[in-house]
Design a protein around this motif. Sequence first.
Motif, mmCIF file in Angstrom:
data_model
loop_
_atom_site.group_PDB
_atom_site.id
_atom_site.type_symbol
_atom_site.label_atom_id
_atom_site.label_comp_id
_atom_site.label_asym_id
_atom_site.label_seq_id
_atom_site.Cartn_x
_atom_site.Cartn_y
_atom_site.Cartn_z
ATOM 1 N N VAL A 27 0.858 -1.194 0.000
ATOM 2 C CA VAL A 27 0.000 0.000 0.000
ATOM 3 C C VAL A 27 0.889 1.237 0.000
ATOM 4 O O VAL A 27 1.668 1.444 0.931
ATOM 5 N N ARG A 44 -5.095 6.296 1.539
ATOM 6 C CA ARG A 44 -5.283 4.851 1.774
ATOM 7 C C ARG A 44 -4.348 4.318 2.849
ATOM 8 O O ARG A 44 -4.729 3.457 3.634
ATOM 9 N N TYR A 114 -0.271 -5.060 -5.765
ATOM 10 C CA TYR A 114 -0.122 -3.610 -5.602
ATOM 11 C C TYR A 114 -1.105 -2.926 -6.547
ATOM 12 O O TYR A 114 -1.514 -3.492 -7.562
ATOM 13 N N ASP A 115 -1.505 -1.721 -6.197
ATOM 14 C CA ASP A 115 -2.419 -0.941 -7.020
ATOM 15 C C ASP A 115 -1.639 -0.359 -8.201
ATOM 16 O O ASP A 115 -0.766 0.479 -8.017
ATOM 17 N N ARG A 116 -1.967 -0.813 -9.389
ATOM 18 C CA ARG A 116 -1.169 -0.418 -10.558
ATOM 19 C C ARG A 116 -1.296 1.059 -10.906
ATOM 20 O O ARG A 116 -0.469 1.593 -11.658
ATOM 21 N N TRP A 117 -2.316 1.734 -10.389
ATOM 22 C CA TRP A 117 -2.483 3.155 -10.678
ATOM 23 C C TRP A 117 -1.773 4.037 -9.647
ATOM 24 O O TRP A 117 -1.670 5.245 -9.832
ATOM 25 N N LEU A 141 -2.773 -4.904 -9.621
ATOM 26 C CA LEU A 141 -4.222 -4.994 -9.435
ATOM 27 C C LEU A 141 -4.924 -3.867 -10.186
ATOM 28 O O LEU A 141 -4.510 -2.709 -10.112
ATOM 29 N N LYS A 142 -5.978 -4.214 -10.885
ATOM 30 C CA LYS A 142 -6.717 -3.192 -11.640
ATOM 31 C C LYS A 142 -7.503 -2.264 -10.718
ATOM 32 O O LYS A 142 -7.727 -1.098 -11.033
ATOM 33 N N ASP A 143 -7.944 -2.798 -9.585
ATOM 34 C CA ASP A 143 -8.738 -2.006 -8.642
ATOM 35 C C ASP A 143 -8.095 -2.044 -7.262
ATOM 36 O O ASP A 143 -7.468 -3.039 -6.878
ATOM 37 N N SER A 144 -8.272 -0.974 -6.511
ATOM 38 C CA SER A 144 -7.689 -0.871 -5.182
ATOM 39 C C SER A 144 -8.438 -1.760 -4.186
ATOM 40 O O SER A 144 -9.659 -1.632 -4.018
ATOM 41 N N ASP A 147 -9.816 0.398 -1.333
ATOM 42 C CA ASP A 147 -11.099 1.043 -1.631
ATOM 43 C C ASP A 147 -12.264 0.079 -1.441
ATOM 44 O O ASP A 147 -13.373 0.490 -1.074
#
Length: 337
Positions: A27, A44, A114-117, A141-144, A147
């Motif tokens: 994170v 986050r 991990y969050d890719r964004w 990961l595409k989504d967090s 979140d």
Amino acid sequence: MTKLISLGKLNVLRTLLKKKKLDGLLVQRTDLFQGEEVRPCDERLAFISGFTGSAGCALILSNIAALFSDQRYTLQMKKQTNSNEWECYDSTAVSIEDFISNAASSGKTLVIGYDRWMMTVSQVEKLPDMAGDISIKWVALKDSLIDEIWKDRPVKKNIVHWFLPVNKAGISAKQKIISFLDSQKFDTNSSPIFISSVANANWLLNIRGNSLAHTPYFHAMLLIFSPNDIAIVTEQKQKKVIRIDELNLKHYQFNEIKKLVKTIPGKKVQIDKATCPQGLLEVFYEENISIEYKPDTISIMKSQKNKAELAGIKNAHIKDAIAFCIFWHWFESHNQK
């Protein structure tokens, strides 16, 4: 914000990790735009750990959670987290690789998401694939996942943009773009250039906004096709249309990024891996776009101040000095014995 974290949050997250067949989650404190200041809805790291410092990351495994930040926050990390749930480390002395090699079973393979964004291409490239004799497989990961469990996440406020007049900026947006493309030796055969640094995109278009509480940024990235044709990418549509004289500006949202990518001629684009989100790179790959890595030179251009910018710097220092003198007078007058 002290010890906001509860064991319940970690338990819920670990249940989700197990469902996703992940051994852990990295994170980051950063957001999509990689700035030091982030919006409440992007905090986050603070949500999952309780730590509110301006830099750091967390690694959450099935049986242990670790928080990393620099020496500025050694005391704050321990104060804001529960010592029964978190181990805190000085990131300048202990790396994620060091932690994993001591925390995981010898010879094991760990699958960590991990969050890719929230990470840039260069940050992902630096992730270790081994920690001692422990193999690490990183999953974008595409989504967090944070979140997904953050039920009371603050809403994103509506963002407003404005423009600096030329007498304040010193140079028009069109002139800046032409100078930038000249420095890149850009011609009709060149690939479009993606500008992923918000600071550089703001400077290039002479645009500002209220995306953040204390920094006048307009959260936007740019795709430059030519000196006249620019695509601006934001999280939200603007109530007021974004218009700049002499430029053909097209506005896209990040959820329309694939639509924008399909307009790239020659299926090739230039990016700066130091600021480009890994998620965006993967969208390019998904759409069969070839990548040309090239450093963004706008920061060098920004450092060379014109007369209007120099006058603005001087005026800002004068205002700052006056404010400090007023404060110091108040401080001295209220602290006399």
